[in-house]
Design a protein around this motif. Structure first.
Motif, PDB file in Angstrom:
ATOM      1  N   UNK C 305      62.676  42.872  65.210  1.00 18.65           N
ATOM      2  CA  UNK C 305      61.576  44.053  65.343  1.00 18.65           C
ATOM      3  C   UNK C 305      60.815  43.882  64.156  1.00 18.65           C
ATOM      4  N   UNK C 306      61.160  43.480  62.829  1.00 23.00           N
ATOM      5  CA  UNK C 306      60.610  43.462  61.561  1.00 23.00           C
ATOM      6  C   UNK C 306      59.586  42.345  61.939  1.00 23.00           C
ATOM      7  N   UNK C 307      60.107  41.121  62.295  1.00 25.88           N
ATOM      8  CA  UNK C 307      59.389  39.780  62.436  1.00 25.88           C
ATOM      9  C   UNK C 307      58.052  40.236  63.196  1.00 25.88           C
ATOM     10  N   UNK C 308      58.369  40.835  64.469  1.00 23.86           N
ATOM     11  CA  UNK C 308      56.970  41.306  65.162  1.00 23.86           C
ATOM     12  C   UNK C 308      56.074  42.312  64.442  1.00 23.86           C
ATOM     13  N   UNK C 313      51.608  44.103  62.888  1.00 26.46           N
ATOM     14  CA  UNK C 313      51.040  45.396  62.360  1.00 26.46           C
ATOM     15  C   UNK C 313      50.454  44.710  60.842  1.00 26.46           C
ATOM     16  N   UNK C 314      51.097  43.825  60.248  1.00 24.23           N
ATOM     17  CA  UNK C 314      50.639  43.354  58.931  1.00 24.23           C
ATOM     18  C   UNK C 314      49.900  42.287  58.927  1.00 24.23           C
ATOM     19  N   UNK C 315      49.750  41.584  60.261  1.00 24.07           N
ATOM     20  CA  UNK C 315      48.791  40.321  60.358  1.00 24.07           C
ATOM     21  C   UNK C 315      49.063  39.116  59.564  1.00 24.07           C
ATOM     22  N   UNK C 320      55.009  32.822  57.969  1.00 26.28           N
ATOM     23  CA  UNK C 320      55.568  33.801  56.550  1.00 26.28           C
ATOM     24  C   UNK C 320      56.143  34.995  57.323  1.00 26.28           C
ATOM     25  N   UNK C 321      56.177  35.542  58.258  1.00 27.33           N
ATOM     26  CA  UNK C 321      57.085  36.613  58.685  1.00 27.33           C
ATOM     27  C   UNK C 321      58.365  35.946  58.901  1.00 27.33           C
ATOM     28  N   UNK C 322      58.623  34.933  59.762  1.00 29.83           N
ATOM     29  CA  UNK C 322      59.765  34.222  59.972  1.00 29.83           C
ATOM     30  C   UNK C 322      60.438  34.310  58.497  1.00 29.83           C
ATOM     31  N   UNK C 344      49.241  42.837  52.436  1.00 29.58           N
ATOM     32  CA  UNK C 344      50.290  41.952  52.901  1.00 29.58           C
ATOM     33  C   UNK C 344      50.291  40.574  52.872  1.00 29.58           C
ATOM     34  N   UNK C 345      48.925  39.957  53.031  1.00 31.44           N
ATOM     35  CA  UNK C 345      48.897  38.710  52.989  1.00 31.44           C
ATOM     36  C   UNK C 345      48.827  37.939  51.654  1.00 31.44           C
TER      37      UNK C 345
END
Lengths: 480, 95, 481
Positions: C305-308, C313-315, C320-322, C344-345
């Motif tokens: 869920x966090x990954x998605x 949501x954070x773009x 990076x998300x992984x 975030x980026x």
């Protein structure tokens, strides 16, 4: 009367009155052991040193329930640093590093532990002849068996080698020897007394209970050993009762059921007559006695000889020679060590039951044997529940005969049948007591079994106490 | 009906070594006992729930608290063989 | 023509729960103690001892079940699994047979080939066994030494459906499980220390066939790469057999890391007749809705869920998300910084770059470094406000990492503040112009790139503190008008 003939409550009174000191009492029992032990052979281990230590503690425990009272413990209850052999070669040199909860409770109550009593190996047997060490002899007639598996405890009480003893009962192992030895034996409701430290035979059936000279002592000992133990998940939580409050001579209005199917079984006529005569006395004293119908006890026996061996096959698997107990010296590898150790360490009956249990649980047979037996267990339990909706107690003989002669029964199935009246009680998990109700023509004691509903120990004690007074035979002792 | 093969199989599972005489004896005796036990099939248990626990209880739990372990010397005191604080057993497989 | 085969993989994963005490006694679960120090009469299986269930173990199993989208059993019980081995003190393992704590779940995994749902058959509780050490090698050893410290350490066994079709999926599933357990904080999930263990069932079947092929059970894969390599080897081996018209034998095989192959354990195992029956020393578990809800509240946002959320949501880029959600602490750290800093980026760039580099170099976990989330947020703001340059920030960051100081203190102490004052820079810029006539000439001839060289010189002169944008502008003003 000799000191060694006295009951717990009599000894307590004499201590309180200053007529006897705990040291005198301990000496009297130790002397008695010296006098008769080579004939009776109740003890695997006489723990004289421990008894002296317990005695030395007396001043600190004066007020406790069993202060200065000599007690014997069956050799399947763990005693810290003291051999706990379970009547087996497997554990001949095993010294547990901890105490069973009941032993802790005896200690806290100030009891003087006289020794560890002989038993059928791993409590499997009905005559104590399955002990790996020696036979115990019935104090009423040394050629007869004391019953089993708590034969050593029952014989020790009957012979005055202790004031009272603890036994364990999986299918009758307290009640049947109590009956054979003319003493009082109570198997409490499953879960009333902690099993922690009791070497397991069949976990869902095993229960520790008192073997005493009279009913009052049974109540006193229950006050010491009953109660919740956080170390035993199957131990019942809740308020503990004072069992001595049931020591009342009153059975008026008590409803007693006499199961026709049990009395219709083929068994000793003298036993039957004696039990029915005792029932008659209770009736005269105001009890309402009625015939009831129950599932034939032979079904319970059949279920028992699946459930008990099945659990035992698992409980006794731990004796593999790795951590404690016997290890065979003849082994090229660990698997051979396992099989040789178990071959050398277990006796015939133990192996037989392990085999039955293993087979009953093995792939393809589980449903036919174990599951079927557990279902029959439900029927038997429901049967008792149904009767106890309308009745306070059920009365049966404790055993189909008086004490059998040593060496007289070699067929396993025949031996199993000596437990026909006691086994259903363990299957249902309810409490039952064997009280002496008379003697047969050979002057061997006869036992009557009072069965109560779950947590019905109080009513059992009350009826048994009344019966004891009515029959007035509880002061008769075996002559040795 | 139980036969010698069944007895050998059960003995294998239970890690019991049996000599020929014992195998014969147990086959016969266990056969008789199981024959007796077979009377259970006379009872109709189709709709019966099996009883594993005679006094119904549930959720007997303890808190996650560490208690003192046994002194190692005491743990090992009954060991038939020990080495360097371990229990020692024969090797796992023979050659 | 050769047949095309489809691989079918199911995993059985054992996860040690990180409770303080063992499942059935009060002995500590601490790893690495002297042999047999964490033992007592209960976990040594001494005659007469009885198990008492640790509540936290059940709590954790319920949490695991919920996180794996399972149904939680209203009624569950324990059973005995009977077999002999020197590391098993009672010669039975207390486990769960027909009524596990949780059943019928599934989780989503992602590989390069796409997104897949993998079914979770069941989650059940059991006790761990001890450890056996062979004296010498297993073939030549004279004896075996047994340490029972691990005996009774709580385990959950998570059994998957045979839903995986490639070793890569199996690895992704195992990784996802590990992350979920870490997010729940119910296990250390260390494969090398054995707190996460994985067995696999592998079979092949002709494409299009419903019926499963004959499976081999694969054991002893002690790392994530071993799982993937072991499975790849096994698939090839079975494919080879089938191509030759031979049959796969149903057996247990062990992965040999040094030989890089799987080896049959045939003949070295006892028959699997475990004679399960209900454990009479324990009473049943009844898990009511209230208990379940209480545990549900303990479950944090899970990695998938966090990954998605990080992506949508954070773009953040998927990569990076992984990386950020692949380590629970890293994701927590990231979000703690984000509560004070809202790019975030930019934050992700810093964490993926400098921060991870230093963490890896020092073998630190995110919260073990000197950089606190609040200080990282402060530093990033200082860059954004032109108080320090990006380049200086790297220096500041490393100093923060090693000293634990906040960025203002470091900038102050080291005089690293960016020079954005034109007057202060004027002399330096003039000096650089004077010292670099060739570059100046290039600039005057329209060679834009030479400006960069001159900016670099100014930066060098100011040890990176000059505001590069401002210097650039000043040079243009001075040379190009």
């Amino acid at each position: 009367m000799n000191i060694y003939d006295l009951t717990i409550h009599e000894l307590k009174e004499k201590i309180a009155a200053g007529e006897l000191t705990p040291a005198e009492i301990k000496k009297a029992y130790a002397d008695r052991i010296n006098e008769v032990e080579d004939r009776v052979k109740s003890y695997v281990t006489v723990t004289d040193e421990l008894a002296e230590q317990d005695l030395a503690e007396y001043e600190n425990k004066k007020e406790a329930l069993l202060a200065g009272i000599p007690i014997a413990v069956k050799d399947n209850m763990s005693t810290d640093g003291i051999k706990t052999s379970c009547g087996s070669k497997m554990l001949e040199n095993y010294n547990p590093p901890y105490n069973a909860t009941v032993v802790e409770k005896l200690n806290a109550a100030g009891a003087v532990i006289m020794g560890k009593t002989n038993m059928d190996e791993f409590a499997m047997g009905s005559s104590t002849e399955n002990s790996a060490f020696f036979d115990t002899h019935n104090p009423w007639n040394l050629n007869h068996a004391p019953g089993g598996s708590s034969g050593g405890s029952a014989a020790a009480v009957a012979a005055g080698e202790c004031a009272a003893a603890l036994g364990s009962d999986t299918g009758g192992s307290i009640r049947q020897p109590a009956s054979y030895c003319g003493v009082v034996g109570l198997k409490p409701t499953y879960g009333m007394v902690s099993r922690y430290g009791l070497v397991a035979f069949a976990s869902s059936l095993d229960q520790i209970g008192p073997i005493t000279k009279d009913v009052e002592d049974s109540a006193i000992l229950m006050n010491v050993i009953a109660g919740h133990d956080p170390k035993d998940s199957t131990s019942i939580a809740g308020q503990k009762e004072d069992y001595t409050k049931y020591l009342k001579e009153d059975v008026s209005g008590m409803k007693i059921g006499i199961p026709e199917e049990y009395f219709n079984l083929e068994f000793d006529e003298e036993v039957k007559a004696s039990v029915l005569a005792a029932v008659e006395k209770l009736k005269e004293a105001g009890a309402e006695v009625e015939t009831v119908h129950m599932t034939d006890a032979s079904y319970a026996l059949a279920a028992y000889y699946v459930i008990a061996p099945a659990e035992a096959s698992s409980n006794l698997a731990r004796y593999d020679g790795v951590r404690y107990g016997l290890r065979s010296e003849q082994a090229a590898d660990v698997s051979e060590m396992f099989t040789n150790t178990r071959h050398e360490g277990f006796g015939d009956e133990v192996k037989r039951r392990i085999m039955i249990g293993t087979y009953a649980l093995s792939s393809g047979y589980y449903d036919a044997y174990y599951l079927k037996a557990q279902k029959v267990r439900t029927l038997i339990k429901d049967d008792f529940d149904r009767i106890f909706n309308d009745f306070d107690l059920i009365i049966t003989p404790t055993a189909p005969s008086t004490a059998i002669e040593l060496g007289s029964k070699s067929d396993p199935l025949e031996m199993y049948h000596t437990d026909i009246f006691t086994v259903p009680i363990n299957i249902a998990g309810v409490p039952a007591m064997s009280v002496p109700c008379g003697f047969d023509s050979s002057e061997m004691p006869i036992g009557l079994q009072l069965i109560g509903p779950h947590f019905g120990e109080g009513k059992i004690i009350q009826a048994a106490y009344t019966l004891e007074k009515l029959l007035n035979i509880n002061e008769k002792r075996a002559e040795l | 009906m139980i036969d010698k093969k069944d007895v050998e199989y059960a003995a294998g599972l239970a890690q019991l070594k049996l000599d020929e005489e014992e195998k014969e004896k147990y086959t016969e005796q266990i056969g008789e006992i199981l024959n007796y036990v077979d009377k259970l099939s006379e009872l109709d248990t189709d709709d019966v729930v099996p009883t594993a626990y005679t006094v119904p209880m549930k959720n007997v739990l303890r808190e996650d608290q560490v208690k003192e372990s046994l002194l190692r010397e005491k743990s090992l005191a009954n060991a038939p063989d020990e080495k360097d604080g371990h229990f020692r057993a024969p090797k796992i497989m023979s050659d | 023509m050769t047949t095309k085969y489809e691989t079918v993989i199911g995993l059985e994963v054992h996860v040690q729960l990180n409770t303080e005490s063992k499942i059935f006694c009060g002995c500590s679960t601490e790893f690495g103690k002297e042999p047999n120090e964490n033992t007592c009469p209960v976990c040594l299986g001494l005659p007469g001892t009885l198990p008492v269930l640790n509540k936290k173990v059940v709590d954790y199993a319920i949490m695991a079940g919920l996180a794996l989208n399972c149904d939680i059993a209203e009624y569950s019980k324990f059973d005995r699994k009977n077999y002999f081995y020197p590391d098993l003190p009672k010669a039975y393992q207390i486990s769960q047979f027909d009524l596990p704590v949780a059943e019928n779940g599934e989780i989503e995994i992602e590989t390069e080939a796409g997104i897949f749902n993998i079914g979770v058959t069941r989650v059940h509780l059991e006790e761990d066994a001890g450890k056996l050490i062979h004296e010498g090698s297993i073939d030549k050893s004279k004896g075996s030494l047994v340490d029972y410290n691990r005996t009774g350490v709580p385990l959950i066994e998570i059994v998957s459906e045979p839903d995986m079709r490639t070793p890569a999926q199996a690895k992704a599933y195992l990784t996802e499980l590990k992350m979920i357990m870490e997010y729940l904080d119910i296990s250390d999930c260390n494969m090398e220390e054995g707190s996460l263990r994985c067995d696999a069932n592998v079979s092949l079947r002709p494409v299009g066939q419903e019926e499963f092929g004959i499976k081999a059970e694969l054991k002893n894969m002690n790392s994530f790469s071993a799982v993937e390599k072991g499975l790849e080897y096994e698939v090839k081996r079975q494919q080879g057999l089938l191509d030759e018209g031979k049959k796969v034998v149903q057996e247990t095989r062990t992965w040999d890391e040094s030989l890089n192959k799987t080896i049959s354990m045939r003949g070295k195992e006892e028959a699997h007749d475990y004679r399960y029956f209900p454990e009479p020393d324990l009473v049943p578990l009844e898990i009511d809705a209230a208990w379940k809800e209480e545990m549900r509240k303990e479950i944090p946002e899970l990695p998938r869920e966090k990954y998605k959320r990080f992506i949508f949501e954070l773009g953040l880029p998927e990569y990076d998300a992984g990386v950020l959600t692949g380590d629970k602490d890293l994701s927590v750290f990231f979000e703690e910084v984000l509560s004070d800093y809202d790019d975030p980026k930019n934050l992700s760039n810093w964490m993926m770059g400098e921060f991870l580099r230093l963490l890896n170099e020092n073998s630190h976990s995110p919260f073990e470094s000197g950089v606190s989330p609040i200080n990282l947020a402060k530093m990033l703001k200082m860059i954004d406000q032109d108080i320090i340059s990006g380049k200086i920030a790297k220096e500041v960051f490393e100093k923060m990492y090693n000293s634990g100081k906040d960025p203002e203190t470091i900038v102050e102490e080291e005089g690293l503040k960016q020079i954005s004052d034109q007057d202060e820079l004027d002399n330096i810029v003039d000096a650089i112009i004077e010292d670099n006539p060739e570059a100046v000439e290039d600039v005057e001839n329209g060679k834009e790139r030479a400006i960069g060289f001159l900016v670099g010189q100014v930066m060098k002169e100011t040890r990176g503190k000059a505001n590069p944008g401002l210097v650039n502008q000043m040079l243009r003003d001075k040379l190009m008008n």
